[in-house]
Scaffold this active site. Sequence first.
Site, PDB file in Angstrom:
ATOM      1  N   CYS A   1       0.833  -1.205   0.000  1.00  0.00           N
ATOM      2  CA  CYS A   1       0.000   0.000   0.000  1.00  0.00           C
ATOM      3  C   CYS A   1       0.874   1.265   0.000  1.00  0.00           C
ATOM      4  CB  CYS A   1      -0.960  -0.061   1.187  1.00  0.00           C
ATOM      5  SG  CYS A   1      -2.352   1.045   1.038  1.00  0.00           S
TER       6      CYS A   1
ATOM      7  N   HIS B   1      -3.516  -5.849   1.192  1.00  0.00           N
ATOM      8  CA  HIS B   1      -2.836  -6.016   2.489  1.00  0.00           C
ATOM      9  C   HIS B   1      -2.812  -7.480   2.926  1.00  0.00           C
ATOM     10  CE1 HIS B   1      -2.466  -1.769   3.837  1.00  0.00           C
ATOM     11  NE2 HIS B   1      -3.492  -1.575   3.023  1.00  0.00           N
TER      12      HIS B   1
ATOM     13  N   GLU C   1      -1.050  -8.792   5.145  1.00  0.00           N
ATOM     14  CA  GLU C   1      -0.884  -8.876   6.608  1.00  0.00           C
ATOM     15  C   GLU C   1      -2.220  -8.762   7.335  1.00  0.00           C
ATOM     16  OE1 GLU C   1      -0.539  -6.237   4.901  1.00  0.00           O
ATOM     17  OE2 GLU C   1      -0.868  -4.397   6.058  1.00  0.00           O
TER      18      GLU C   1
END
Lengths: 86, 226
Positions: free
Chosen positions: B87, B194, B196
């Site tokens: 990002c 994302h 994560e």
Amino acid sequence: MKFDAMVEVKLRPGIADPQGATIERALPALGFEEVSGVRVGKAFRFQIDAQDVGAAAEVIDEMCKRLLANPVIEDSLVIELNPIDG
Amino acid sequence: MSTNIGVVMFPGSNCDYDALEAVQAFGATAHILWHNTEDLSNIDAVILPGGFSYGDYLRPGALARFSAIIGQVKKFAALGGPVVGICNGFQVLTEAGLLPGVLQKNKGLKFICDNIKVKVEADSVLTHDAQRGSILEIPISHFEGNFTCDYATLEELESQDRIILRYEDNPNGSMGDIAGICNKQRNVVGLMPHPERAYNSIIGSGDGEILIKSLLNSASIFSDSK
């Protein structure tokens, strides 16, 4: 010498400008039917010390290339470069 | 031996601890690296996390590129070290010249926060263990994720097979449906989704696990080569 400068940073021709397109669509709602080709850019105002106008323009060009504009999508243009009196 | 993953923290980063936790979940040792860090000698992979480094002032990523650590990350990448920008981290990598193109404002001018589907398209340090053609559901959360470059660059990315992830249903106007790309050596990766935030199904999706594990394996291989 000291100069007052204004630089415009704008999207290069052909690069999509979602902000400009949105504003262009909004203007007719207020009666501004005659406007087209809206593009949104940035303007920077600052003072610069240089020997003469040419030297100032050269430094500004370098500044634009290295920080103020992203050359991948943006062009820059010196709009004003005026000596400050005194 | 556990690998050492460095997560860079700029003023304004906000996904740093998410990334830290995601790599720790799979057994890596994770370190927060403040943006003035000058020593990456004990690091096996670097993550540039999401967020709003330096308030996104001027342009996203434009000011983070002047941090001391970016010089170190460039050296680390040149040695073959795995570097992943997620990002805002992707935006930093493009501004720093480690990846081509730029992330423009989303088509439609909306900040998009959604679970989306991406297809794995090419090999890289982040996609090595994922099957080509597989579809992953991973969240995106961005205002500037509309990948833009000139046609010559797009052609180069296509012909060199450097588009690692593509959106199934393009949410932001990104050229070529690009969600993630890598450099020629495939060790520097940038992506808008994302992983994560999708490393375990208890937080909504576990589809990011394969990407995180690929990165840890790449880190381990790099560590052995040092």
